[in-house]
Design a protein around this motif. Structure first.
Motif, PDB file in Angstrom:
ATOM      1  N   ASP A  37       0.675  -0.987   0.584  1.00 17.37           N
ATOM      2  CA  ASP A  37      -0.494   0.147  -0.433  1.00 17.37           C
ATOM      3  C   ASP A  37       1.299   1.769   0.156  1.00 17.37           C
ATOM      4  O   ASP A  37       0.604   2.257  -0.582  1.00 17.37           O
ATOM      5  CB  ASP A  37      -1.046  -0.157   1.546  1.00 17.37           C
ATOM      6  N   ASN A  66      -2.733  -5.134   0.166  1.00 21.53           N
ATOM      7  CA  ASN A  66      -3.718  -5.112  -0.598  1.00 21.53           C
ATOM      8  C   ASN A  66      -3.721  -5.550  -0.990  1.00 21.53           C
ATOM      9  O   ASN A  66      -2.972  -6.325  -2.369  1.00 21.53           O
ATOM     10  CB  ASN A  66      -4.308  -3.583  -1.598  1.00 21.53           C
ATOM     11  N   THR A  68      -6.124  -7.081  -4.397  1.00 16.34           N
ATOM     12  CA  THR A  68      -6.658  -6.029  -5.611  1.00 16.34           C
ATOM     13  C   THR A  68      -7.007  -6.827  -7.094  1.00 16.34           C
ATOM     14  O   THR A  68      -6.718  -7.614  -7.038  1.00 16.34           O
ATOM     15  CB  THR A  68      -5.982  -4.392  -6.132  1.00 16.34           C
ATOM     16  N   SER A  69      -8.010  -6.306  -7.654  1.00 21.15           N
ATOM     17  CA  SER A  69      -8.018  -7.188  -8.997  1.00 21.15           C
ATOM     18  C   SER A  69      -7.574  -6.778  -9.524  1.00 21.15           C
ATOM     19  O   SER A  69      -6.270  -6.064  -9.836  1.00 21.15           O
ATOM     20  CB  SER A  69      -9.458  -5.872  -9.343  1.00 21.15           C
ATOM     21  N   ASP A  71      -6.759  -5.670 -12.500  1.00 15.88           N
ATOM     22  CA  ASP A  71      -6.738  -4.850 -13.227  1.00 15.88           C
ATOM     23  C   ASP A  71      -6.706  -3.745 -12.421  1.00 15.88           C
ATOM     24  O   ASP A  71      -6.096  -2.458 -13.380  1.00 15.88           O
ATOM     25  CB  ASP A  71      -8.220  -3.953 -14.264  1.00 15.88           C
ATOM     26  N   THR A  73      -8.183  -2.064 -10.439  1.00  8.70           N
ATOM     27  CA  THR A  73      -9.838  -0.823 -10.346  1.00  8.70           C
ATOM     28  C   THR A  73     -10.332  -0.819  -8.404  1.00  8.70           C
ATOM     29  O   THR A  73     -10.699  -0.662  -8.189  1.00  8.70           O
ATOM     30  CB  THR A  73     -10.457  -0.868 -10.903  1.00  8.70           C
ATOM     31  N   ALA A  74     -10.336  -1.937  -8.098  1.00 11.82           N
ATOM     32  CA  ALA A  74     -10.449  -2.516  -6.996  1.00 11.82           C
ATOM     33  C   ALA A  74      -9.935  -3.169  -6.120  1.00 11.82           C
ATOM     34  O   ALA A  74      -8.868  -3.829  -6.183  1.00 11.82           O
ATOM     35  CB  ALA A  74     -11.752  -3.222  -7.040  1.00 11.82           C
ATOM     36  N   THR A  75     -10.021  -3.098  -5.029  1.00 16.79           N
ATOM     37  CA  THR A  75      -9.140  -3.010  -3.414  1.00 16.79           C
ATOM     38  C   THR A  75      -9.959  -3.946  -2.748  1.00 16.79           C
ATOM     39  O   THR A  75     -11.287  -3.423  -2.352  1.00 16.79           O
ATOM     40  CB  THR A  75      -8.782  -2.072  -2.641  1.00 16.79           C
ATOM     41  N   TYR A  76     -10.117  -5.096  -2.256  1.00 13.97           N
ATOM     42  CA  TYR A  76     -10.884  -6.193  -2.187  1.00 13.97           C
ATOM     43  C   TYR A  76     -11.021  -6.166  -0.702  1.00 13.97           C
ATOM     44  O   TYR A  76     -11.685  -6.115  -0.136  1.00 13.97           O
ATOM     45  CB  TYR A  76     -10.660  -7.731  -2.570  1.00 13.97           C
ATOM     46  N   SER A  78      -7.469  -5.178   2.811  1.00 11.75           N
ATOM     47  CA  SER A  78      -6.227  -4.820   2.715  1.00 11.75           C
ATOM     48  C   SER A  78      -5.905  -5.276   4.255  1.00 11.75           C
ATOM     49  O   SER A  78      -6.485  -6.136   4.957  1.00 11.75           O
ATOM     50  CB  SER A  78      -6.497  -3.352   3.503  1.00 11.75           C
TER      51      SER A  78
END
Length: 125
Positions: A37, A66, A68-69, A71, A73-76, A78
């Motif tokens: 992060d 983190n 993340t997706s 790509d 674009t999204a953090t699932y 942390s």
């Protein structure tokens, strides 16, 4: 599913670092990236279910990680990774992502997604 990694280590290759083996073990989680992060550094790229990422040799420090997706674009989720606070210098550990990212409500005993780290327990010789 039991996953085995044939090149498992007990110690870090560089004594001042921590070697971290990452396993994606969540059947319903998509392909993920593992991103540090504070630096925005991608540590693991495009990891899919049942895959090991191989060893990461990390400096002894405390990290925020983190998931993340693929790509970015999204953090699932942390997580704190307190490698220095846990005094893991010179160790090799395994980090396993497991459980369900989106558990179904009807299964009250469904294991919610979590990340667990394992380190070798030294012999008492």
């Amino acid at each position: 599913t039991l996953s085995l990694f044939s090149g498992a280590r007990e110690e870090a290759i560089t004594g001042s670092n921590v070697d971290v083996l990452v396993l994606h073990g969540s059947t319903d989680a998509p392909i993920v990236d593992v991103v540090e992060d504070n630096l925005g550094l991608t540590l693991v790229d495009n990891l899919s279910y049942s895959q090991f990422a191989g060893y990461l040799s990390l400096d002894l420090a405390n990290y925020t990680i983190n998931l993340t997706s693929d790509d970015g674009t999204a953090t699932y989720l942390s997580y704190n990774a307190p490698l220095a606070a846990l005094n893991l210098q010179g160790q090799a550990i395994t980090v396993v992502a497991s459980g369900f990212l989106a558990p179904r409500r009807r299964h009250s005993r469904t294991l919610v997604f979590h990340v667990t780290a394992f380190e070798r327990i030294p012999n008492e010789d």
